[in-house]
Design a protein around this motif. Structure first.
Motif, mmCIF file in Angstrom:
data_model
loop_
_atom_site.group_PDB
_atom_site.id
_atom_site.type_symbol
_atom_site.label_atom_id
_atom_site.label_comp_id
_atom_site.label_asym_id
_atom_site.label_seq_id
_atom_site.Cartn_x
_atom_site.Cartn_y
_atom_site.Cartn_z
ATOM 1 N N TRP A 1 43.065 43.409 -10.661
ATOM 2 C CA TRP A 1 43.997 42.904 -9.659
ATOM 3 C C TRP A 1 45.231 42.357 -10.347
ATOM 4 O O TRP A 1 45.138 41.596 -11.310
ATOM 5 N N TRP A 2 46.411 42.728 -9.854
ATOM 6 C CA TRP A 2 47.694 42.281 -10.386
ATOM 7 C C TRP A 2 48.436 41.507 -9.300
ATOM 8 O O TRP A 2 48.468 41.924 -8.143
ATOM 9 N N VAL A 3 49.059 40.393 -9.676
ATOM 10 C CA VAL A 3 49.820 39.571 -8.731
ATOM 11 C C VAL A 3 51.238 40.128 -8.622
ATOM 12 O O VAL A 3 51.888 40.399 -9.630
ATOM 13 N N GLY A 4 51.683 40.312 -7.384
ATOM 14 C CA GLY A 4 53.028 40.823 -7.158
ATOM 15 C C GLY A 4 53.650 40.191 -5.930
ATOM 16 O O GLY A 4 53.002 39.463 -5.176
ATOM 17 N N LYS A 5 54.909 40.488 -5.735
ATOM 18 C CA LYS A 5 55.662 39.954 -4.603
ATOM 19 C C LYS A 5 56.320 41.125 -3.881
ATOM 20 O O LYS A 5 56.951 41.979 -4.509
ATOM 21 N N ILE A 6 56.163 41.178 -2.558
ATOM 22 C CA ILE A 6 56.784 42.244 -1.769
ATOM 23 C C ILE A 6 58.288 42.020 -1.759
ATOM 24 O O ILE A 6 58.760 40.944 -1.382
ATOM 25 N N ILE A 7 59.024 43.050 -2.210
ATOM 26 C CA ILE A 7 60.489 42.906 -2.211
ATOM 27 C C ILE A 7 61.151 43.821 -1.197
ATOM 28 O O ILE A 7 62.332 43.656 -0.894
ATOM 29 N N HIS A 8 60.382 44.785 -0.664
ATOM 30 C CA HIS A 8 60.973 45.671 0.334
ATOM 31 C C HIS A 8 59.865 46.351 1.133
ATOM 32 O O HIS A 8 58.873 46.790 0.573
ATOM 33 N N HIS A 9 60.026 46.417 2.439
ATOM 34 C CA HIS A 9 59.102 47.118 3.326
ATOM 35 C C HIS A 9 59.729 48.453 3.694
ATOM 36 O O HIS A 9 60.873 48.495 4.150
#
Length: 113
Positions: free
Chosen positions: A87-95
């Motif tokens: 599992w990698w932590v990420g942030k949604i930057i675009h839908h």
């Protein structure tokens, strides 16, 4: 102690290239501040049929989070993505419009997917 032998948990990677990633492990033996774990997804370099084992700090461990099937995500949500056996932590930057796909910025590696 909250960890028991035979329990499936996750360990946070601290090595280069895996820092911040979470791996599935099974606890083999517990000690006061450490425990011996067996990685569920990774084999030994010399014999891939044998699982990789290691002594780790209890502070690197967490319980396996519950499976949440929530598809309502928005930009700037911090999420975890299962990729390459961890599992990698990420942030949604675009839908992406009209799809349930997102562009995600991975916090530790500064990559986008």
């Amino acid at each position: 102690m909250w960890i028991q032998e035979g329990q499936k948990i996750e360990i946070q990677g601290i090595e280069d290239g895996f820092y911040g990633a979470w791996f599935f492990v099974t606890v083999s033996k517990t000690f006061s501040k450490k425990c011996l774990v067996k990685y569920d997804e990774f084999g030994n370099e010399n014999d891939n049929s044998k699982h990789l084992c290691g002594m780790v700090q209890i502070s690197q461990l967490r319980l396996v989070p519950p499976n949440i099937n929530n598809t309502s995500r928005v930009e700037n949500d911090v999420i975890e993505i299962y990729e390459s056996n961890c599992w990698w932590v990420g942030k949604i930057i675009h839908h992406l419009l009209c799809e349930t796909k997102y562009v995600v910025y991975f916090l530790e590696s500064s990559e986008e997917l």
